[in-house]
Motif scaffolding. Structure first.
Motif, PDB file in Angstrom:
ATOM      1  N   VAL A 104      42.536 -38.487 -13.045  1.00 34.05           N
ATOM      2  CA  VAL A 104      43.827 -38.911 -14.261  1.00 34.05           C
ATOM      3  C   VAL A 104      43.963 -39.156 -15.849  1.00 34.05           C
ATOM      4  O   VAL A 104      42.490 -39.366 -16.241  1.00 34.05           O
ATOM      5  N   GLY A 105      44.074 -38.320 -16.596  1.00 27.21           N
ATOM      6  CA  GLY A 105      44.399 -38.532 -18.160  1.00 27.21           C
ATOM      7  C   GLY A 105      45.415 -38.996 -18.769  1.00 27.21           C
ATOM      8  O   GLY A 105      46.500 -38.768 -18.295  1.00 27.21           O
ATOM      9  N   VAL A 106      44.859 -40.268 -19.617  1.00 27.94           N
ATOM     10  CA  VAL A 106      45.904 -40.792 -20.212  1.00 27.94           C
ATOM     11  C   VAL A 106      45.906 -40.302 -21.494  1.00 27.94           C
ATOM     12  O   VAL A 106      46.604 -41.086 -21.875  1.00 27.94           O
ATOM     13  N   SER A 107      45.163 -39.678 -22.222  1.00 31.77           N
ATOM     14  CA  SER A 107      45.535 -39.280 -23.234  1.00 31.77           C
ATOM     15  C   SER A 107      45.931 -38.320 -23.073  1.00 31.77           C
ATOM     16  O   SER A 107      46.215 -37.266 -22.520  1.00 31.77           O
ATOM     17  N   PRO A 108      47.381 -38.523 -24.495  1.00 31.86           N
ATOM     18  CA  PRO A 108      48.600 -37.062 -24.153  1.00 31.86           C
ATOM     19  C   PRO A 108      47.383 -35.892 -24.383  1.00 31.86           C
ATOM     20  O   PRO A 108      48.113 -34.719 -24.212  1.00 31.86           O
ATOM     21  N   GLN A 109      46.067 -35.495 -25.271  1.00 32.35           N
ATOM     22  CA  GLN A 109      45.745 -34.381 -25.678  1.00 32.35           C
ATOM     23  C   GLN A 109      45.123 -34.132 -25.029  1.00 32.35           C
ATOM     24  O   GLN A 109      45.311 -32.575 -24.346  1.00 32.35           O
ATOM     25  N   LEU A 110      45.127 -34.790 -23.144  1.00 30.24           N
ATOM     26  CA  LEU A 110      44.166 -34.049 -21.923  1.00 30.24           C
ATOM     27  C   LEU A 110      45.648 -33.027 -21.701  1.00 30.24           C
ATOM     28  O   LEU A 110      45.304 -32.459 -20.266  1.00 30.24           O
ATOM     29  N   TYR A 111      46.639 -32.635 -21.656  1.00 27.56           N
ATOM     30  CA  TYR A 111      47.808 -32.403 -21.514  1.00 27.56           C
ATOM     31  C   TYR A 111      48.472 -31.069 -22.273  1.00 27.56           C
ATOM     32  O   TYR A 111      48.849 -30.909 -23.387  1.00 27.56           O
ATOM     33  N   ALA A 112      47.883 -30.180 -21.211  1.00 21.41           N
ATOM     34  CA  ALA A 112      48.764 -28.326 -22.029  1.00 21.41           C
ATOM     35  C   ALA A 112      50.394 -28.272 -22.521  1.00 21.41           C
ATOM     36  O   ALA A 112      50.717 -27.632 -23.175  1.00 21.41           O
ATOM     37  N   TYR A 113      51.282 -29.174 -20.562  1.00 23.63           N
ATOM     38  CA  TYR A 113      52.680 -28.795 -20.866  1.00 23.63           C
ATOM     39  C   TYR A 113      53.473 -29.947 -21.021  1.00 23.63           C
ATOM     40  O   TYR A 113      53.348 -31.311 -20.513  1.00 23.63           O
ATOM     41  N   TRP A 114      54.718 -30.036 -21.578  1.00 17.93           N
ATOM     42  CA  TRP A 114      55.210 -30.987 -22.487  1.00 17.93           C
ATOM     43  C   TRP A 114      57.130 -30.261 -21.860  1.00 17.93           C
ATOM     44  O   TRP A 114      56.967 -29.379 -22.596  1.00 17.93           O
ATOM     45  N   GLY A 115      57.503 -31.756 -21.626  1.00 19.12           N
ATOM     46  CA  GLY A 115      59.053 -31.324 -21.164  1.00 19.12           C
ATOM     47  C   GLY A 115      59.580 -31.799 -23.306  1.00 19.12           C
ATOM     48  O   GLY A 115      58.415 -32.264 -23.585  1.00 19.12           O
ATOM     49  N   GLN A 116      60.515 -32.105 -23.030  1.00 21.63           N
ATOM     50  CA  GLN A 116      61.488 -32.288 -24.961  1.00 21.63           C
ATOM     51  C   GLN A 116      61.460 -33.735 -24.655  1.00 21.63           C
ATOM     52  O   GLN A 116      61.770 -34.496 -26.204  1.00 21.63           O
ATOM     53  N   GLY A 117      61.659 -34.493 -23.774  1.00 22.73           N
ATOM     54  CA  GLY A 117      61.601 -35.877 -23.775  1.00 22.73           C
ATOM     55  C   GLY A 117      63.112 -36.374 -23.602  1.00 22.73           C
ATOM     56  O   GLY A 117      64.106 -36.027 -23.423  1.00 22.73           O
ATOM     57  N   THR A 118      63.091 -37.801 -22.696  1.00 22.34           N
ATOM     58  CA  THR A 118      64.450 -37.888 -22.974  1.00 22.34           C
ATOM     59  C   THR A 118      64.827 -39.508 -23.235  1.00 22.34           C
ATOM     60  O   THR A 118      64.092 -40.026 -22.509  1.00 22.34           O
ATOM     61  N   GLN A 119      66.167 -40.032 -23.510  1.00 23.22           N
ATOM     62  CA  GLN A 119      66.352 -41.709 -24.597  1.00 23.22           C
ATOM     63  C   GLN A 119      65.981 -42.215 -22.847  1.00 23.22           C
ATOM     64  O   GLN A 119      67.196 -42.560 -22.954  1.00 23.22           O
ATOM     65  N   VAL A 120      65.050 -43.814 -23.009  1.00 24.32           N
ATOM     66  CA  VAL A 120      65.510 -44.943 -22.295  1.00 24.32           C
ATOM     67  C   VAL A 120      65.614 -45.568 -23.528  1.00 24.32           C
ATOM     68  O   VAL A 120      64.723 -46.238 -24.268  1.00 24.32           O
ATOM     69  N   THR A 121      67.002 -46.526 -23.521  1.00 24.25           N
ATOM     70  CA  THR A 121      67.007 -47.733 -24.282  1.00 24.25           C
ATOM     71  C   THR A 121      67.460 -49.045 -23.567  1.00 24.25           C
ATOM     72  O   THR A 121      68.383 -48.626 -22.071  1.00 24.25           O
ATOM     73  N   VAL A 122      66.981 -50.322 -23.508  1.00 22.30           N
ATOM     74  CA  VAL A 122      67.164 -51.107 -22.913  1.00 22.30           C
ATOM     75  C   VAL A 122      67.732 -52.251 -23.372  1.00 22.30           C
ATOM     76  O   VAL A 122      66.817 -53.100 -24.408  1.00 22.30           O
ATOM     77  N   SER A 123      68.699 -52.646 -23.777  1.00 26.54           N
ATOM     78  CA  SER A 123      69.269 -53.912 -24.188  1.00 26.54           C
ATOM     79  C   SER A 123      68.993 -55.385 -23.219  1.00 26.54           C
ATOM     80  O   SER A 123      68.562 -54.899 -22.339  1.00 26.54           O
ATOM     81  N   SER A 124      68.094 -56.293 -24.653  1.00 29.71           N
ATOM     82  CA  SER A 124      68.452 -57.939 -24.035  1.00 29.71           C
ATOM     83  C   SER A 124      69.341 -58.063 -23.910  1.00 29.71           C
ATOM     84  O   SER A 124      70.514 -58.377 -23.831  1.00 29.71           O
TER      85      SER A 124
END
Length: 124
Positions: A104-124
């Motif tokens: 289990v790696g908790v540092s982003p630097q340990l991962y070679a492959y990434w997606g582009q990301g998806t936005q999550v917005t939570v309204s209060s």
């Protein structure tokens, strides 16, 4: 190599749910261990959860444990992050990442492959 594409983000009210997907293409996705990270504006990218290649073992950050559930379907080359009881502080861009090491790696630097990301917005 593996290519990753996230989907499922959106706007949800606090207390609501979302399910994110990380679809992979490329060879032997079932051999990759996958993690989710998130990044809020002006903050560092932080570890959220990890699932091993077989799907049998998961690990969660303390901030999401008990609310988020990670699963994978290797036949569909997809990892799912079910997010329940969402809080405003869960908002951000969510990324899936993959690597071959099962540790289990908790540092982003340990991962070679990434997606582009998806936005999550939570309204209060």
């Amino acid at each position: 190599q593996v290519q990753l594409v996230e989907s499922g983000g959106g706007l949800v009210q606090a207390g609501g749910s979302l399910r994110l997907s990380c679809a992979a293409s490329g060879r032997a996705f079932s051999t990759y261990n996958v993690a989710w990270f998130r990044q809020a504006p002006r903050k560092e990218r932080e570890f959220v959860a990890h699932i091993k290649s077989s799907g049998g073992t998961t690990y969660y950050s303390a901030s999401v444990k008990g609310r988020f559930t990670l699963s994978r379907d290797n036949a569909k080359n997809t990892v799912y992050l079910q997010m329940d009881s969402l809080k405003p502080e869960d908002a951000g861009v969510y990324y899936c990442a993959a690597r071959l090491s099962p540790i289990v790696g908790v540092s982003p630097q340990l991962y070679a492959y990434w997606g582009q990301g998806t936005q999550v917005t939570v309204s209060s």
